[in-house]
Design an enzyme around this catalytic site. Structure first.
Site, PDB file in Angstrom:
ATOM      1  N   GLU A  20      45.949  48.848  40.729  1.00  7.33           N
ATOM      2  CA  GLU A  20      44.849  48.498  41.645  1.00  7.33           C
ATOM      3  C   GLU A  20      44.384  49.746  42.404  1.00  7.33           C
ATOM      4  OE1 GLU A  20      42.792  45.859  42.701  1.00  7.33           O
ATOM      5  OE2 GLU A  20      42.080  47.449  44.024  1.00  7.33           O
ATOM      6  N   ALA A  74      32.283  28.872  41.074  1.00  5.08           N
ATOM      7  CA  ALA A  74      31.611  27.735  40.432  1.00  5.08           C
ATOM      8  C   ALA A  74      31.070  26.754  41.473  1.00  5.08           C
ATOM      9  CB  ALA A  74      32.594  27.028  39.501  1.00  5.08           C
ATOM     10  N   GLY A  97      42.678  41.776  41.544  1.00  8.02           N
ATOM     11  CA  GLY A  97      41.784  40.795  42.155  1.00  8.02           C
ATOM     12  C   GLY A  97      42.198  39.389  41.727  1.00  8.02           C
ATOM     13  N   VAL A  98      41.247  38.471  41.848  1.00 12.52           N
ATOM     14  CA  VAL A  98      41.547  37.068  41.557  1.00 12.52           C
ATOM     15  C   VAL A  98      41.991  36.899  40.100  1.00 12.52           C
ATOM     16  CG1 VAL A  98      40.580  34.756  41.636  1.00 12.52           C
ATOM     17  CG2 VAL A  98      39.765  36.470  43.213  1.00 12.52           C
ATOM     18  N   ILE A  99      41.220  37.481  39.174  1.00 10.99           N
ATOM     19  CA  ILE A  99      41.528  37.296  37.752  1.00 10.99           C
ATOM     20  C   ILE A  99      42.824  38.006  37.377  1.00 10.99           C
ATOM     21  CG2 ILE A  99      40.715  37.830  35.403  1.00 10.99           C
ATOM     22  CD1 ILE A  99      37.905  37.212  36.320  1.00 10.99           C
ATOM     23  N   GLY A 118      16.722  31.525  26.833  1.00 14.89           N
ATOM     24  CA  GLY A 118      15.504  31.362  27.623  1.00 14.89           C
ATOM     25  C   GLY A 118      15.103  32.650  28.321  1.00 14.89           C
ATOM     26  N   GLY A 157      43.189  46.038  37.998  1.00 15.27           N
ATOM     27  CA  GLY A 157      42.542  45.215  39.023  1.00 15.27           C
ATOM     28  C   GLY A 157      43.459  44.109  39.524  1.00 15.27           C
ATOM     29  N   ASP A 171      26.149  32.824  39.970  1.00 16.37           N
ATOM     30  CA  ASP A 171      26.647  34.208  39.946  1.00 16.37           C
ATOM     31  C   ASP A 171      25.547  35.263  39.920  1.00 16.37           C
ATOM     32  OD1 ASP A 171      29.125  33.063  39.818  1.00 16.37           O
ATOM     33  OD2 ASP A 171      29.734  33.966  37.928  1.00 16.37           O
ATOM     34  N   HIS A 175      53.378  11.220  56.418  1.00  9.38           N
ATOM     35  CA  HIS A 175      54.666  11.903  56.305  1.00  9.38           C
ATOM     36  C   HIS A 175      55.440  11.293  55.144  1.00  9.38           C
ATOM     37  CE1 HIS A 175      58.329  13.956  57.421  1.00  9.38           C
ATOM     38  NE2 HIS A 175      58.973  12.808  57.268  1.00  9.38           N
TER      39      HIS A 175
HETATM   40  P1  NAI Z   1      37.697  41.089  41.842  1.00 11.16           P
HETATM   41  O1  NAI Z   1      36.530  41.742  42.456  1.00 11.16           O
HETATM   42  O2  NAI Z   1      38.312  39.895  42.475  1.00 11.16           O
HETATM   43  O3  NAI Z   1      38.887  42.182  41.662  1.00 11.16           O
HETATM   44  C1  NAI Z   1      38.740  43.391  40.942  1.00 11.16           C
HETATM   45  C2  NAI Z   1      39.743  44.406  41.467  1.00 11.16           C
HETATM   46  O4  NAI Z   1      39.737  45.540  40.591  1.00 11.16           O
HETATM   47  C3  NAI Z   1      39.406  44.930  42.857  1.00 11.16           C
HETATM   48  O5  NAI Z   1      40.520  44.763  43.697  1.00 11.16           O
HETATM   49  C4  NAI Z   1      39.095  46.415  42.613  1.00 11.16           C
HETATM   50  O6  NAI Z   1      39.490  47.232  43.683  1.00 11.16           O
HETATM   51  C5  NAI Z   1      39.895  46.727  41.355  1.00 11.16           C
HETATM   52  N1  NAI Z   1      39.394  47.871  40.559  1.00 11.16           N
HETATM   53  C6  NAI Z   1      38.114  48.146  40.257  1.00 11.16           C
HETATM   54  N2  NAI Z   1      38.050  49.258  39.465  1.00 11.16           N
HETATM   55  C7  NAI Z   1      39.331  49.695  39.271  1.00 11.16           C
HETATM   56  C8  NAI Z   1      39.925  50.785  38.542  1.00 11.16           C
HETATM   57  N3  NAI Z   1      39.191  51.649  37.833  1.00 11.16           N
HETATM   58  N4  NAI Z   1      41.283  50.942  38.566  1.00 11.16           N
HETATM   59  C9  NAI Z   1      42.046  50.042  39.258  1.00 11.16           C
HETATM   60  N5  NAI Z   1      41.513  48.989  39.955  1.00 11.16           N
HETATM   61  C10 NAI Z   1      40.187  48.808  39.966  1.00 11.16           C
HETATM   62  O7  NAI Z   1      37.250  40.798  40.337  1.00 11.16           O
HETATM   63  P2  NAI Z   1      37.883  39.870  39.216  1.00 11.16           P
HETATM   64  O8  NAI Z   1      39.313  39.597  39.487  1.00 11.16           O
HETATM   65  O9  NAI Z   1      37.527  40.518  37.931  1.00 11.16           O
HETATM   66  O10 NAI Z   1      37.085  38.509  39.376  1.00 11.16           O
HETATM   67  C11 NAI Z   1      35.659  38.500  39.178  1.00 11.16           C
HETATM   68  C12 NAI Z   1      34.987  37.373  39.927  1.00 11.16           C
HETATM   69  O11 NAI Z   1      35.340  36.129  39.379  1.00 11.16           O
HETATM   70  C13 NAI Z   1      35.370  37.356  41.396  1.00 11.16           C
HETATM   71  O12 NAI Z   1      34.181  37.405  42.143  1.00 11.16           O
HETATM   72  C14 NAI Z   1      36.057  36.049  41.600  1.00 11.16           C
HETATM   73  O13 NAI Z   1      35.642  35.443  42.803  1.00 11.16           O
HETATM   74  C15 NAI Z   1      35.633  35.206  40.399  1.00 11.16           C
HETATM   75  N6  NAI Z   1      36.764  34.357  39.998  1.00 11.16           N
HETATM   76  C16 NAI Z   1      37.171  33.370  40.839  1.00 11.16           C
HETATM   77  C17 NAI Z   1      38.276  32.605  40.517  1.00 11.16           C
HETATM   78  C18 NAI Z   1      38.744  31.579  41.477  1.00 11.16           C
HETATM   79  O14 NAI Z   1      37.985  31.171  42.343  1.00 11.16           O
HETATM   80  N7  NAI Z   1      39.983  31.131  41.416  1.00 11.16           N
HETATM   81  C19 NAI Z   1      39.031  32.803  39.279  1.00 11.16           C
HETATM   82  C20 NAI Z   1      38.529  33.889  38.513  1.00 11.16           C
HETATM   83  C21 NAI Z   1      37.434  34.618  38.867  1.00 11.16           C
END
Ligand code: NAI
Length: 472
Positions: free
Chosen positions: A206, A322, A185-187, A119, A183, A314, A446
């Site tokens: 990281e 989500a 992060g969360v993923i 779309g 990274g 997003d 409990h």
């Molecule tokens: P993120 O933003 O959580 O983490 C990415 C990390 O990579 C950061 O800590 C950053 O400092 C690091 N980074 C960036 N460039 C780099 C480099 N060149 N060298 C080393 N480190 C580097 O992103 P992520 O984990 O990819 O997740 C993406 C989105 O998906 C997030 O906004 C998250 O909220 C969402 N998500 C949520 C989940 C949940 O709620 N359980 C599960 C999976 C994803």
């Protein structure tokens, strides 16, 4: 003429479409993803390549890990334990298929018209749908954009056979012996946990000096200690400088404290964030305003620079979660139907599905300090929870932050068993303006791990029962 055309069928878009139809609006949802047989695949990243498949593998790998490491302590001896990756992947795919076909069923049951194709907004009242070279036009009174996000590819580590994004990492055919993750992060942490439990040696690179800076400092310290103990080799303050897939393995260089380091992995996952899918959402002659990060610019009610065009999930400001997208979808459908809905962005819970889970809602201690808010802290360790001990799952703690003046709960942070479910109780309480005392006066079953929330709330007023609170 439709009342509403939704572009994108992920958790933000499909929920908006169902809600709009339930409110009596003639609604269509356009989605281009399809399976090998050409059936439309609703559910977006969350159902197909995100939350659901990753949680499926997190649960499978956790069972294996427990069987291997914890069963003996419960007096259960297992012999010849092994893991079958193809079966594990098949189960994950079955769960995904069940849920995605479920949405097609929900559309039918709720009267949403499913339209296949890509779309694109032509003007305020026209959406063009392209499908295998065919183009059709949909006339509509309102448009909801919900095109989601995709993993960020970095130029020095382009996707290849062995350099993969989160989708690739959900489909490895065997356990990589040496797994690198860019990274923390969360993923990175969730996928690192999956493959580490299945036997991979996991190294996480990281760039930032702090571990999980979005998490309350005290909790992130506990997580860091525990994840290292679980075997994740986390290198903070380390920036990737090159990555080369030579077909057999991936050679990387990274810089840390001014020094160059090298490492080599069988697979490299790049998880450095996601970018909104906003390229080509509208005709050049009809620009939809974007912000400096490429997200659709919207007001508090997700309205774009056009009165009748909204954007959710997003592709707009706020966390890429989500449940945040789904609630925005509901709010927008209700506003289109003439209701006065609004969303409480202050109380969107966050969860990282490691084991133990990390979950939180509201303000962190550092945010309160930065804003000069006076607060009280109540903490309770799971090591003092009967249920957590019985389950041999007693790492972590609950932390409650409450306003020093009126006792209102300002933030709840949990690292520990069922953290996501405990935080959800806090979200409900906080929606109703609960004080720490209110939680203290509430009866908790409990033995449950939720009692740790009760005790942490009591602790905020120096009245926890199962930790020392000597009278001063
Ligand atoms: P993120 O933003 O959580 O983490 C990415 C990390 O990579 C950061 O800590 C950053 O400092 C690091 N980074 C960036 N460039 C780099 C480099 N060149 N060298 C080393 N480190 C580097 O992103 P992520 O984990 O990819 O997740 C993406 C989105 O998906 C997030 O906004 C998250 O909220 C969402 N998500 C949520 C989940 C949940 O709620 N359980 C599960 C999976 C994803």
């Amino acid at each position: 003429m439709y009342d509403v055309v939704v572009i994108g069928g992920g958790p933000a878009g499909y929920v908006a479409a169902i809600k709009a139809s339930q409110l009596g609006l003639n609604t269509a949802c356009v989605e281009f993803a399809s399976d090998e047989k050409g059936n439309q695949k609703y559910g977006g990243t969350c159902l197909n390549v995100g939350c659901i498949p990753s949680k499926s593998l997190l649960d499978s790998s956790h069972k294996y890990y427990e069987a291997q490491k914890d069963f003996a302590s419960h007096g259960i001896d297992l012999k010849d334990l092994s893991v079958n990756i193809p079966s594990m992947m098949k189960r994950k795919d079955d769960v995904v298929n069940k849920l995605t076909t479920g949405i097609t069923g929900l559309f039918k049951a709720n009267g949403v018209e499913a339209i296949s194709g890509r779309g694109r907004v032509i003007n305020e009242n026209l959406v063009e749908v392209s499908n295998n070279g065919d183009k059709t036009s949909l006339e509509t009174k309102f448009i909801i954009l919900a095109t989601g996000s995709n993993p960020i590819e970095i130029p020095i580590a382009k996707w290849s056979e062995n350099i993969v994004d989160s989708t690739g990492a959900l489909n490895f055919e065997s356990v990589p012996e040496r797994l690198g993750i860019i990274g923390a992060g969360v993923i990175g942490l969730e996928l690192g946990s999956v493959w580490s439990r299945l036997g991979a040696e996991v190294t996480v690179i990281e760039a930032m000096d702090d571990f999980l800076p979005i998490v309350d400092k005290q909790i992130s310290k506990e997580c860091h200690r525990e994840f290292k103990k679980q075997g994740l080799d986390i290198h903070l303050g380390s920036k990737l400088t090159s990555a080369k897939d030579n077909g057999k393995d991936v050679e990387i260089s990274y810089e840390s404290k001014g020094e160059e380091h090298k490492a080599s992995f069988d697979k490299l996952i790049v998880a450095v964030g996601r970018k909104p899918n906003t390229a080509d959402i509208s005709d050049e002659s009809f620009p939809i305003e974007l912000d400096e990060l490429g997200r659709v610019q919207v007001d508090d009610f997700c309205k774009t620079n056009y009165e009748n065009i909204y954007a959710v999930g997003d592709i707009v400001r706020g966390p890429m979660l989500a449940h945040k997208g789904s609630e925005e979808g509901v709010m927008v459908a209700e506003r289109i139907a003439g209701k006065k809905a609004r969303m409480n962005y202050e109380l969107v819970p966050n969860v990282i599905y490691t084991h133990p889970e990390v979950a939180w809602v509201g303000k962190t201690q550092q945010e309160l300090e930065d804003h000069g808010v006076e607060f009280k802290i109540g903490s309770f360790p799971f090591a003092a929870s009967g249920r957590a001990l019985a389950a041999a799952d007693s790492v972590g703690s609950v932390k409650v932050l409450a306003d020093k003046k009126d006792d209102t709960i300002l933030g709840v942070h949990v690292f520990g068993p069922s953290a996501a479910d405990i935080v959800q109780q806090a979200v409900i309480a906080m929606e109703f303006g609960s004080s720490a005392e209110d939680i203290g006066l509430t009866v908790f079953s409990h033995p449950t791990v939720s009692e740790a929330f009760h005790e942490a709330a009591l602790a905020a007023n120096n009245s926890a029962i199962h930790i020392g609170n000597k009278r001063k």
